[in-house]
Design a protein around this motif. Structure first.
Motif, mmCIF file in Angstrom:
data_model
loop_
_atom_site.group_PDB
_atom_site.id
_atom_site.type_symbol
_atom_site.label_atom_id
_atom_site.label_comp_id
_atom_site.label_asym_id
_atom_site.label_seq_id
_atom_site.Cartn_x
_atom_site.Cartn_y
_atom_site.Cartn_z
ATOM 1 N N GLY A 1 -4.568 2.762 -2.186
ATOM 2 C CA GLY A 1 -5.430 2.992 -1.038
ATOM 3 C C GLY A 1 -6.259 1.775 -0.698
ATOM 4 O O GLY A 1 -6.582 0.955 -1.561
ATOM 5 N N ARG B 1 -5.437 5.672 2.326
ATOM 6 C CA ARG B 1 -5.171 4.535 3.209
ATOM 7 C C ARG B 1 -5.770 4.832 4.585
ATOM 8 O O ARG B 1 -5.431 5.848 5.211
ATOM 9 C CB ARG B 1 -3.665 4.290 3.312
ATOM 10 N N TRP C 1 -1.375 7.434 6.410
ATOM 11 C CA TRP C 1 -2.473 6.641 6.952
ATOM 12 C C TRP C 1 -3.384 7.497 7.822
ATOM 13 O O TRP C 1 -2.923 8.206 8.710
ATOM 14 C CB TRP C 1 -1.946 5.470 7.776
ATOM 15 N N PHE D 1 0.822 -1.212 0.000
ATOM 16 C CA PHE D 1 0.000 0.000 0.000
ATOM 17 C C PHE D 1 0.856 1.262 0.000
ATOM 18 O O PHE D 1 0.719 2.108 -0.879
ATOM 19 C CB PHE D 1 -0.982 -0.020 1.178
#
Length: 307
Positions: free
Chosen positions: A96, A155, A130, A90
Motif C-alpha cells: 500500500g 493503495r 485502488w 504496488f
C-alpha cells in the motif's frame, strides 16, 4: 485561499511530524516546499530527482519495509510514465501507498501536453484495489489526504488540482453527497466540477450528487438518485466516460441511460488558460447546461412516448 497543492505540503509536513511510519518520496516537484520537513526528517523525506520510475520503485520498497509512503509529482509523471512500476511495485507486490498528484488534466497549460493527464483515473481503473479521491477544495484535500495516510494501508490516489470550488463540503472518503433532489436525471459532479454543475443546473428539475471519492463508486447513492427513470449524467474533470461503466453496472437491473461528460479525447494544441480548456471541452456552466438539458429533454420525450 491556498491551493490544494499548498495544503498538501502543509498537511504532509505535519503528518511527517505526527506519524513516524509516514515517508515522502519526491521527484523534484514541490521539493522546495518540503525543505524544512526534510531537515527535520532526513531519513523519511527523499528526493530522487527527475526519475519517476525510481520514485514509484523507492515508494514500493519503503512500503515493503512497513512504512506508509507518499509519492508526489505531476499526474502525467506519477501515473502515466511509471505505470509499470505502479502496477508491479504496488499491485503485484500487494503493498500500500499514497500517490498524490499535481497538474490534473490541464492545470498548467503552458507546460504543454507532456504535463497534462486527463487519462490518469481511467488508467488506474485498469488495476485492482485502488481508492481514488478527487477533492474539489483545499479543505477536502487535507481531509482526504489524512484519511488516506492514517486510516489504512491500502493503495490510494489523491488527485489535486488548481481548480477549486468556492466552498468545502463534508467528505468522508466513501459516500457521494446529495446536494439537490429533482425528478429528472441524477447529475454526479466530481471534485472541482461542482461549482460549474451547480451553476449549470440552477432551476433544472434534476438531482445533484457530489463525489470526491470515485473509486470505489457509490452505487447505492446513484441508484437512489436516479429513481425510476434511471438517467445519470457524470461530470468528471478528466477523460470523458471514465465512470460510465461504473454507473451502468450500478443500474444494470433497471432501464437507464448514462451520459459521461469530461475531457474529450482530442488533443487541444492551442493551450491557452484553464478556463479556455474548460470551455473547449464543454465543461463551462453554459455548455454543461445545454448538454444536460438536451439529455433530460430526450429522456422526457422517450418516457412520454412509452406512456
Amino acid at each position: 485561499m491556498d491551493t490544494m497543492r499548498d495544503r498538501f505540503i502543509a498537511t504532509t509536513s505535519r503528518l511527517l511530524d505526527e506519524e513516524p511510519r509516514t515517508a515522502l518520496v519526491l521527484a523534484e516537484i514541490s521539493a522546495a516546499g518540503f525543505e524544512q520537513a526534510q531537515r527535520r526528517h532526513p531519513d523519511r523525506v527523499i528526493n530522487v530527482g527527475i526519475r519517476e520510475q525510481l520514485l514509484i520503485g523507492a515508494g514500493g520498497g519503503i512500503a515493503l519495509s512497513g512504512m506508509r509512503p507518499i509519492m508526489h509529482t505531476f499526474a502525467s509523471f506519477l501515473v502515466e510514465r511509471p505505470f509499470e512500476q505502479v502496477k508491479l511495485d504496488f499491485g503485484h507486490q500487494n503493498t500500500g501507498g499514497v500517490l498524490v498528484s499535481a497538474g490534473a488534466s490541464y492545470d498548467w497549460p503552458a507546460g504543454g501536453f507532456t504535463h497534462m493527464s486527463p487519462g490518469d483515473v481511467a488508467l488506474l481503473n485498469t488495476l485492482d484495489g485502488w481508492t481514488v479521491h478527487v477533492p474539489g477544495h483545499p479543505d477536502e484535500a487535507e481531509a482526504l489526504l489524512r484519511h488516506a495516510v492514517v486510516a489504512g494501508d491500502d493503495r490510494v490516489y489523491v488527485r489535486l488540482s488548481q481548480q477549486s470550488n468556492s466552498e468545502a463540503r463534508p467528505v468522508t472518503g466513501d459516500r457521494f453527497l446529495t446536494l439537490r433532489e429533482g425528478r429528472g436525471p441524477a447529475v454526479v459532479a466530481v471534485g472541482p466540477m461542482l461549482d460549474n454543475v451547480l451553476a449549470a443546473t440552477e432551476g433544472l428539475d434534476v438531482s445533484v450528487l457530489y463525489a470526491t471519492t470515485v473509486r470505489p463508486f457509490d452505487r447505492e447513492a446513484v441508484r437512489a438518485a436516479a429513481g425510476g427513470r434511471g438517467d445519470v449524467v457524470i461530470v468528471e474533470p478528466y477523460l470523458e466516460g471514465t465512470s460510465t461503466t461504473a454507473a451502468n453496472d450500478a443500474l444494470s437491473d433497471v432501464p437507464h441511460r448514462v451520459l459521461g461528460l469530461g475531457v474529450a479525447r482530442r488533443e487541444l494544441r492551442r493551450y491557452g488558460t484553464i478556463d479556455e480548456h474548460l470551455a473547449a471541452h464543454g465543461l463551462d456552466p453554459v455548455s454543461l447546461r445545454a448538454r444536460i438539458s438536451a439529455f433530460a429533454e430526450q429522456g422526457a420525450r422517450g418516457a412520454h412516448r412509452r406512456s
